[in-house]
Design a protein around this motif. Sequence first.
Motif, PDB file in Angstrom:
ATOM      1  N   MET A   1      -8.131   7.377   2.839  1.00 44.19           N
ATOM      2  CA  MET A   1      -7.443   7.015   3.929  1.00 44.19           C
ATOM      3  C   MET A   1      -8.183   6.417   5.034  1.00 44.19           C
ATOM      4  O   MET A   1      -9.221   6.890   5.575  1.00 44.19           O
TER       5      MET A   1
ATOM      6  N   LEU B   1      -0.610  11.307  -5.332  1.00 48.76           N
ATOM      7  CA  LEU B   1      -1.683  10.680  -4.753  1.00 48.76           C
ATOM      8  C   LEU B   1      -2.520  11.838  -3.864  1.00 48.76           C
ATOM      9  O   LEU B   1      -1.753  12.507  -3.098  1.00 48.76           O
ATOM     10  N   PRO B   2      -3.858  12.192  -3.848  1.00 49.32           N
ATOM     11  CA  PRO B   2      -4.216  13.032  -3.185  1.00 49.32           C
ATOM     12  C   PRO B   2      -4.073  12.772  -1.550  1.00 49.32           C
ATOM     13  O   PRO B   2      -3.749  11.797  -1.024  1.00 49.32           O
ATOM     14  N   ALA B   3      -4.200  13.980  -0.696  1.00 44.69           N
ATOM     15  CA  ALA B   3      -3.758  14.020   0.586  1.00 44.69           C
ATOM     16  C   ALA B   3      -4.638  12.981   1.426  1.00 44.69           C
ATOM     17  O   ALA B   3      -4.008  12.364   2.424  1.00 44.69           O
ATOM     18  N   ASP B   4      -5.706  12.554   0.989  1.00 44.27           N
ATOM     19  CA  ASP B   4      -6.715  11.717   1.961  1.00 44.27           C
ATOM     20  C   ASP B   4      -6.812  10.364   1.280  1.00 44.27           C
ATOM     21  O   ASP B   4      -7.804   9.777   1.452  1.00 44.27           O
ATOM     22  N   GLU B   5      -5.848   9.914   0.179  1.00 43.20           N
ATOM     23  CA  GLU B   5      -6.072   8.775  -0.508  1.00 43.20           C
ATOM     24  C   GLU B   5      -4.849   7.898  -0.370  1.00 43.20           C
ATOM     25  O   GLU B   5      -3.711   8.677  -0.232  1.00 43.20           O
ATOM     26  N   ILE B   6      -5.002   6.707  -0.314  1.00 47.22           N
ATOM     27  CA  ILE B   6      -4.023   5.724  -0.323  1.00 47.22           C
ATOM     28  C   ILE B   6      -4.174   4.612  -1.685  1.00 47.22           C
ATOM     29  O   ILE B   6      -5.411   4.513  -2.133  1.00 47.22           O
TER      30      ILE B   6
ATOM     31  N   VAL C   1       0.946  -1.056   0.035  1.00 47.64           N
ATOM     32  CA  VAL C   1      -0.048   0.180  -0.163  1.00 47.64           C
ATOM     33  C   VAL C   1       0.966   1.247  -0.013  1.00 47.64           C
ATOM     34  O   VAL C   1       2.018   1.288   0.718  1.00 47.64           O
TER      35      VAL C   1
ATOM     36  N   SER D   1      -7.708   3.602   8.870  1.00 51.48           N
ATOM     37  CA  SER D   1      -6.897   3.269  10.127  1.00 51.48           C
ATOM     38  C   SER D   1      -6.060   2.160   9.229  1.00 51.48           C
ATOM     39  O   SER D   1      -6.457   1.563   8.652  1.00 51.48           O
ATOM     40  N   ALA D   2      -4.826   2.194  10.269  1.00 48.08           N
ATOM     41  CA  ALA D   2      -3.858   1.039   9.932  1.00 48.08           C
ATOM     42  C   ALA D   2      -4.578  -0.386  10.141  1.00 48.08           C
ATOM     43  O   ALA D   2      -4.369  -1.026   9.084  1.00 48.08           O
TER      44      ALA D   2
ATOM     45  N   LEU E   1       1.276   5.500   0.422  1.00 46.55           N
ATOM     46  CA  LEU E   1       0.572   6.708   0.693  1.00 46.55           C
ATOM     47  C   LEU E   1       1.098   8.011   0.156  1.00 46.55           C
ATOM     48  O   LEU E   1       0.331   8.961  -0.081  1.00 46.55           O
ATOM     49  N   SER E   2       2.418   7.760  -0.267  1.00 48.92           N
ATOM     50  CA  SER E   2       2.765   8.945  -1.316  1.00 48.92           C
ATOM     51  C   SER E   2       3.867   8.376  -2.092  1.00 48.92           C
ATOM     52  O   SER E   2       4.604   7.085  -1.975  1.00 48.92           O
TER      53      SER E   2
ATOM     54  N   VAL F   1      -6.662  -0.894   6.966  1.00 50.40           N
ATOM     55  CA  VAL F   1      -5.798  -1.136   5.782  1.00 50.40           C
ATOM     56  C   VAL F   1      -4.960  -2.634   5.664  1.00 50.40           C
ATOM     57  O   VAL F   1      -5.063  -3.222   4.756  1.00 50.40           O
TER      58      VAL F   1
END
Lengths: 333, 333
Positions: free
Chosen positions: A231, A209-214, A192, A233-234, A194-195, A237
């Motif tokens: 986005m 990637l948008p700030a609120d997407e993974i 996964v 929780s861990a 995140l950036s 995900v």
Amino acid sequence: MRKPKKLINEPLNVAKEQLEGLVEATHGQLEYVEGVSAVIRSDMPQGKVAIVTGGGSGHEPLFAGYVGHGLADAAALGDIFAAPAPNIILKATEVADQGKGVIYIYGNYAGDNMNFDIAAELADDDDIRTHTVRVWDDIASAPLENIKERRGVAGDVFVLKIAGAASECYDDFDKVVAVTEKARDNTRSIGVALSAGSVPQTNTFTFELPADEIEIGMGLHGEPGVARRKMKSADLVVDELMQQLLDDLPFSSGDEVCLLINNLGASTYMEMLIANRRVAEICRNQGIKVYDTLIGGYCTSQEMSGLSITMLKLDDELKALYDQPCHSFALRK
Amino acid sequence: MRKPKKLINEPLNVAKEQLEGLVEATHGQLEYVEGVSAVIRSDMPQGKVAIVTGGGSGHEPLFAGYVGHGLADAAALGDIFAAPAPNIILKATEVADQGKGVIYIYGNYAGDNMNFDIAAELADDDDIRTHTVRVWDDIASAPLENIKERRGVAGDVFVLKIAGAASECYDDFDKVVAVTEKARDNTRSIGVALSAGSVPQTNTFTFELPADEIEIGMGLHGEPGVARRKMKSADLVVDELMQQLLDDLPFSSGDEVCLLINNLGASTYMEMLIANRRVAEICRNQGIKVYDTLIGGYCTSQEMSGLSITMLKLDDELKALYDQPCHSFALRK
């Protein structure tokens, strides 16, 4: 627009300079293969089946970081995210071969496949026996029925560990090949992001990637994953990653596995440890025994933030080989 | 404004959950100290001088990652960037003590100093002998004449390595203290930050650096460094760091050192290896022999991008202890 910020010198020299830094760090354990961007262990024993790995740079400590006793014997290295040229692979093959043949182990990418295949043909002209084991552990990159189209990611580490141990323990080429292929076939990964990571030569990120997407299943070079998610929780995900991972092989109750929580680059140990907490919980609930856990940056994609989970299903033979000592820059047991 | 992006669950639980993930990853090597956020090695030998470390969380794999054979025996852990409470330290002290006394080793910060000192007094009431070795390796944090005001950073790793080995090899409390203090006195570090880490609970970065600036001597919690510089090449940055580092002890021709190139969090292996290339070159030019090199995330500051360089000057005793085996989550020799 956000720009990468890295401590480097001339961007065109990063692959060469980082390899020099790695060779320095090993204090004589690694030697250059003369004239090419490849390294070989300096304590290469005579008469063993040789293991040669390689691929693009930029995924440090893969590949050169796994050259050493009980792992790969040599690594052929391309520029950032670029396959090594056939002549580099051939040179590495020639110095690694001890008359017992050479097993190529590398991630399943078109460029690497082509260049290793050319090197294999050239090696054949030299009467050096080779066999290729392509690692295709990334379950997000193609469906199971097309497993040979899947990409190789952090699973390289487990396959090299088993192959290296087998090549120290077994004298027979076919026996080393067989257990290496078994390790490959028993290994699955999913990641996964995140950036993004960035390419030093162009100083640009490989995706945004948008700030609120993974992105679930993102490839090591920014290849598209299977799904973008908001986005969350861990634990949520990890639940999604683990469900896909466990279903794929499948892994099931009673299985014993080795686990790698791999930092794709810029994630914190904190995040990886929190992920491991959930992975361990899921495995326990599923009746899967985790025999050993590796956590850290084993196969990276520059400063990509995110992680991948790799599992190797053990049997008695794989477990015995996994337990053999190894000694390299990036892995020591 | 740029916001942190991390894969966590409830922000208030990150310290607890990451410790759980670490304990899971060690498969029985670490045990919780009952009722508090502290861990002890499960193979604690009887009758040895005990080494207890600790400090704030958020610097993983420090501190709990260095609990194991040949390193620390126990670690007391605070919340993110916060000292462990005295009762946590005291509990760790009580379970670690084998009747031979306990040596406290931790970074020199006001909160840690206060709480470990309180724990030491309480331990004294229990008739447990303690001695404190504060690590103050960060040369950027105060001038040499005020060395006891310097902060502790990645140098903790070398001091714990030596102390742990000494406590396995020596039976005498004072002898373990003496060599631990010698290791501390022979250790120097300096860092450079390219971007900040963030605090999970507040989801904010600890500082802001302009896109084209770096900060020399930045502290692990965002404490101001000695100078802001315009971004420059890796070699020029390393030259500046190394000049300050070598001048401070000073390290000089004929010296033999252990070297740690520490990832403060989000830097790539590529950058650290390129830095190591230059560090090795400088040492060679100065007649300083690098005996061993560690490269990776050993003492981090969340997703801070940047690195620190730590050098431990060896003598025969320190070298013999450095060569002793050790086995923990974050360090294995």
